[in-house]
Design a protein around this motif. Structure first.
Motif, PDB file in Angstrom:
ATOM      1  N   MET A 150      23.375 -64.538  -1.147  1.00 57.48           N
ATOM      2  CA  MET A 150      22.574 -65.760  -1.183  1.00 57.48           C
ATOM      3  C   MET A 150      21.183 -65.431  -1.722  1.00 57.48           C
ATOM      4  O   MET A 150      20.644 -64.353  -1.451  1.00 57.48           O
ATOM      5  CB  MET A 150      22.448 -66.363   0.225  1.00 57.48           C
ATOM      6  CG  MET A 150      23.734 -66.981   0.737  1.00 57.48           C
ATOM      7  SD  MET A 150      23.528 -67.746   2.365  1.00 57.48           S
ATOM      8  CE  MET A 150      22.472 -69.153   1.961  1.00 57.48           C
ATOM      9  N   THR A 151      20.600 -66.353  -2.449  1.00 55.51           N
ATOM     10  CA  THR A 151      19.260 -66.159  -2.985  1.00 55.51           C
ATOM     11  C   THR A 151      18.269 -65.807  -1.879  1.00 55.51           C
ATOM     12  O   THR A 151      17.397 -64.964  -2.072  1.00 55.51           O
ATOM     13  CB  THR A 151      18.810 -67.438  -3.730  1.00 55.51           C
ATOM     14  OG1 THR A 151      19.729 -67.669  -4.804  1.00 55.51           O
ATOM     15  CG2 THR A 151      17.408 -67.314  -4.271  1.00 55.51           C
ATOM     16  N   VAL A 152      18.414 -66.419  -0.717  1.00 52.72           N
ATOM     17  CA  VAL A 152      17.461 -66.213   0.381  1.00 52.72           C
ATOM     18  C   VAL A 152      17.711 -64.933   1.176  1.00 52.72           C
ATOM     19  O   VAL A 152      16.916 -64.596   2.053  1.00 52.72           O
ATOM     20  CB  VAL A 152      17.438 -67.430   1.337  1.00 52.72           C
ATOM     21  CG1 VAL A 152      16.933 -68.673   0.609  1.00 52.72           C
ATOM     22  CG2 VAL A 152      18.814 -67.665   1.959  1.00 52.72           C
ATOM     23  N   ASN A 153      18.755 -64.200   0.877  1.00 50.14           N
ATOM     24  CA  ASN A 153      19.054 -62.969   1.610  1.00 50.14           C
ATOM     25  C   ASN A 153      18.261 -61.811   0.994  1.00 50.14           C
ATOM     26  O   ASN A 153      18.778 -60.975   0.272  1.00 50.14           O
ATOM     27  CB  ASN A 153      20.558 -62.675   1.595  1.00 50.14           C
ATOM     28  CG  ASN A 153      20.937 -61.543   2.509  1.00 50.14           C
ATOM     29  OD1 ASN A 153      20.096 -60.781   2.966  1.00 50.14           O
ATOM     30  ND2 ASN A 153      22.232 -61.428   2.781  1.00 50.14           N
ATOM     31  N   ARG A 154      16.982 -61.781   1.316  1.00 55.28           N
ATOM     32  CA  ARG A 154      16.072 -60.802   0.725  1.00 55.28           C
ATOM     33  C   ARG A 154      16.443 -59.362   1.076  1.00 55.28           C
ATOM     34  O   ARG A 154      16.230 -58.452   0.288  1.00 55.28           O
ATOM     35  CB  ARG A 154      14.642 -61.105   1.127  1.00 55.28           C
ATOM     36  CG  ARG A 154      14.080 -62.319   0.399  1.00 55.28           C
ATOM     37  CD  ARG A 154      12.690 -62.699   0.918  1.00 55.28           C
ATOM     38  NE  ARG A 154      12.053 -63.824   0.285  1.00 55.28           N
ATOM     39  CZ  ARG A 154      12.522 -65.057   0.200  1.00 55.28           C
ATOM     40  NH1 ARG A 154      13.708 -65.344   0.670  1.00 55.28           N
ATOM     41  NH2 ARG A 154      11.828 -66.019  -0.372  1.00 55.28           N
ATOM     42  N   GLY A 155      16.980 -59.150   2.281  1.00 53.69           N
ATOM     43  CA  GLY A 155      17.364 -57.796   2.684  1.00 53.69           C
ATOM     44  C   GLY A 155      18.425 -57.208   1.771  1.00 53.69           C
ATOM     45  O   GLY A 155      18.293 -56.082   1.290  1.00 53.69           O
ATOM     46  N   SER A 156      19.479 -57.960   1.519  1.00 59.95           N
ATOM     47  CA  SER A 156      20.536 -57.474   0.636  1.00 59.95           C
ATOM     48  C   SER A 156      20.041 -57.335  -0.804  1.00 59.95           C
ATOM     49  O   SER A 156      20.404 -56.379  -1.499  1.00 59.95           O
ATOM     50  CB  SER A 156      21.759 -58.391   0.687  1.00 59.95           C
ATOM     51  OG  SER A 156      22.534 -58.097   1.819  1.00 59.95           O
ATOM     52  N   ARG A 157      19.228 -58.255  -1.229  1.00 61.03           N
ATOM     53  CA  ARG A 157      18.696 -58.163  -2.592  1.00 61.03           C
ATOM     54  C   ARG A 157      17.865 -56.886  -2.764  1.00 61.03           C
ATOM     55  O   ARG A 157      17.954 -56.202  -3.791  1.00 61.03           O
ATOM     56  CB  ARG A 157      17.862 -59.395  -2.923  1.00 61.03           C
ATOM     57  CG  ARG A 157      18.713 -60.666  -2.997  1.00 61.03           C
ATOM     58  CD  ARG A 157      17.904 -61.868  -3.332  1.00 61.03           C
ATOM     59  NE  ARG A 157      17.475 -61.791  -4.742  1.00 61.03           N
ATOM     60  CZ  ARG A 157      16.864 -62.763  -5.381  1.00 61.03           C
ATOM     61  NH1 ARG A 157      16.606 -63.907  -4.767  1.00 61.03           N
ATOM     62  NH2 ARG A 157      16.514 -62.626  -6.640  1.00 61.03           N
ATOM     63  N   LYS A 158      17.080 -56.553  -1.752  1.00 57.88           N
ATOM     64  CA  LYS A 158      16.247 -55.346  -1.807  1.00 57.88           C
ATOM     65  C   LYS A 158      17.123 -54.096  -1.908  1.00 57.88           C
ATOM     66  O   LYS A 158      16.818 -53.174  -2.667  1.00 57.88           O
ATOM     67  CB  LYS A 158      15.348 -55.279  -0.573  1.00 57.88           C
ATOM     68  CG  LYS A 158      14.393 -54.128  -0.566  1.00 57.88           C
ATOM     69  CD  LYS A 158      13.485 -54.189   0.650  1.00 57.88           C
ATOM     70  CE  LYS A 158      12.585 -52.981   0.690  1.00 57.88           C
ATOM     71  NZ  LYS A 158      11.745 -52.962   1.884  1.00 57.88           N
ATOM     72  N   ILE A 159      18.219 -54.069  -1.164  1.00 53.01           N
ATOM     73  CA  ILE A 159      19.122 -52.918  -1.215  1.00 53.01           C
ATOM     74  C   ILE A 159      19.753 -52.806  -2.597  1.00 53.01           C
ATOM     75  O   ILE A 159      19.837 -51.715  -3.166  1.00 53.01           O
ATOM     76  CB  ILE A 159      20.186 -53.014  -0.099  1.00 53.01           C
ATOM     77  CG1 ILE A 159      19.502 -52.812   1.253  1.00 53.01           C
ATOM     78  CG2 ILE A 159      21.303 -52.000  -0.319  1.00 53.01           C
ATOM     79  CD1 ILE A 159      20.291 -53.280   2.435  1.00 53.01           C
ATOM     80  N   MET A 160      20.188 -53.920  -3.166  1.00 50.16           N
ATOM     81  CA  MET A 160      20.784 -53.897  -4.502  1.00 50.16           C
ATOM     82  C   MET A 160      19.808 -53.310  -5.516  1.00 50.16           C
ATOM     83  O   MET A 160      20.185 -52.509  -6.378  1.00 50.16           O
ATOM     84  CB  MET A 160      21.209 -55.301  -4.920  1.00 50.16           C
ATOM     85  CG  MET A 160      22.367 -55.848  -4.113  1.00 50.16           C
ATOM     86  SD  MET A 160      22.644 -57.601  -4.499  1.00 50.16           S
ATOM     87  CE  MET A 160      23.655 -58.091  -3.118  1.00 50.16           C
ATOM     88  N   GLU A 161      18.546 -53.699  -5.398  1.00 51.87           N
ATOM     89  CA  GLU A 161      17.529 -53.168  -6.304  1.00 51.87           C
ATOM     90  C   GLU A 161      17.282 -51.682  -6.055  1.00 51.87           C
ATOM     91  O   GLU A 161      17.135 -50.906  -7.002  1.00 51.87           O
ATOM     92  CB  GLU A 161      16.244 -53.985  -6.163  1.00 51.87           C
ATOM     93  CG  GLU A 161      16.409 -55.408  -6.678  1.00 51.87           C
ATOM     94  CD  GLU A 161      15.301 -56.360  -6.240  1.00 51.87           C
ATOM     95  OE1 GLU A 161      14.358 -55.932  -5.535  1.00 51.87           O
ATOM     96  OE2 GLU A 161      15.395 -57.559  -6.598  1.00 51.87           O
ATOM     97  N   LYS A 162      17.259 -51.262  -4.791  1.00 50.79           N
ATOM     98  CA  LYS A 162      17.039 -49.857  -4.451  1.00 50.79           C
ATOM     99  C   LYS A 162      18.103 -48.945  -5.038  1.00 50.79           C
ATOM    100  O   LYS A 162      17.811 -47.800  -5.388  1.00 50.79           O
ATOM    101  CB  LYS A 162      17.071 -49.673  -2.922  1.00 50.79           C
ATOM    102  CG  LYS A 162      15.768 -49.771  -2.237  1.00 50.79           C
ATOM    103  CD  LYS A 162      15.989 -49.274  -0.809  1.00 50.79           C
ATOM    104  CE  LYS A 162      14.920 -49.761   0.108  1.00 50.79           C
ATOM    105  NZ  LYS A 162      15.163 -49.327   1.489  1.00 50.79           N
ATOM    106  N   VAL A 163      19.337 -49.426  -5.095  1.00 47.55           N
ATOM    107  CA  VAL A 163      20.423 -48.582  -5.604  1.00 47.55           C
ATOM    108  C   VAL A 163      20.579 -48.693  -7.119  1.00 47.55           C
ATOM    109  O   VAL A 163      21.527 -48.147  -7.685  1.00 47.55           O
ATOM    110  CB  VAL A 163      21.764 -48.846  -4.874  1.00 47.55           C
ATOM    111  CG1 VAL A 163      21.613 -48.591  -3.385  1.00 47.55           C
ATOM    112  CG2 VAL A 163      22.320 -50.230  -5.147  1.00 47.55           C
ATOM    113  N   GLY A 164      19.655 -49.398  -7.773  1.00 52.94           N
ATOM    114  CA  GLY A 164      19.639 -49.443  -9.230  1.00 52.94           C
ATOM    115  C   GLY A 164      20.369 -50.605  -9.862  1.00 52.94           C
ATOM    116  O   GLY A 164      20.577 -50.614 -11.075  1.00 52.94           O
TER     117      GLY A 164
END
Length: 187
Positions: free
Chosen positions: A137-151
């Motif tokens: 979900m767009t509002v799921n900032r935690g998961s989005r941050k992890i996706m970005e961290k792993v490249g």
């Protein structure tokens, strides 16, 4: 424990027919289910009769290479949740989804990042995968941050499934992140 993947602190293994209670406990936490069902738990009979048989069938379908995997702490063996690495139901085997669902007690410890990095490595070095994608979900900032961290990189918006429209924040839709083997190798 027959392991699928071992990282510094985690062991991922295939689920067995005896693991229904682990999934029931995980899906009973409203915080865990917030961005999946609006906090509603998954009914135990749905897990026992539909979800777990589908998980087990996935191992057969993909010769054990892909699927949903139970995650445990290496030290002590505590169940922390699951990770997913699998193609879309009728999708090509070289394009797979990455995802995770972790117990609340395991949040904030870097497990989602560690497990995701391990799965990306396995996908690109052992399984012949060309591209890995993840939706949230767009509002799921935690998961989005992890996706970005792993490249993984944001590639666009995606519609949410019809059964998610009642979830708080659904009006903002979903997002997709991706990375290719070539992008991953450059990191």
């Amino acid at each position: 424990m027959d392991s699928y993947l071992v990282t510094e602190r985690l062991v991922l293994r295939r689920f067995t027919a005896d693991d229904a209670e682990l999934l029931i406990e995980l899906d009973s936490d409203p915080a865990v289910m917030r961005y999946l069902s609006g906090g509603e738990p998954t009914a135990p009979d749905v897990i026992r009769e539909r979800y777990l048989p589908n998980i087990l069938a996935g191992y057969e379908k993909w010769d054990g290479d892909f699927g949903l995997f139970a995650a445990h702490e290496k030290d002590g063996g505590a169940f922390i949740g699951w990770f997913i690495l699998r193609p879309a139901p009728d999708g090509p085997l070289d394009e797979v989804e990455l995802g995770y669902r972790l117990r609340r007690a395991s949040w904030g410890k870097g497990y989602a990042t560690e497990g995701s990095r391990g799965l990306l490595h396995k996908a690109f070095t052992q399984l012949g995968v060309r591209m890995v994608w993840a939706d949230t979900m767009t509002v799921n900032r935690g998961s989005r941050k992890i996706m970005e961290k792993v490249g993984m990189s944001f590639v666009g918006s995606v519609p949410l499934p019809a059964d998610m429209v009642m979830i708080d924040g659904a009006e903002h839709g979903g997002v997709r992140y991706e990375t290719t083997k070539e992008q991953w190798e450059r990191q």
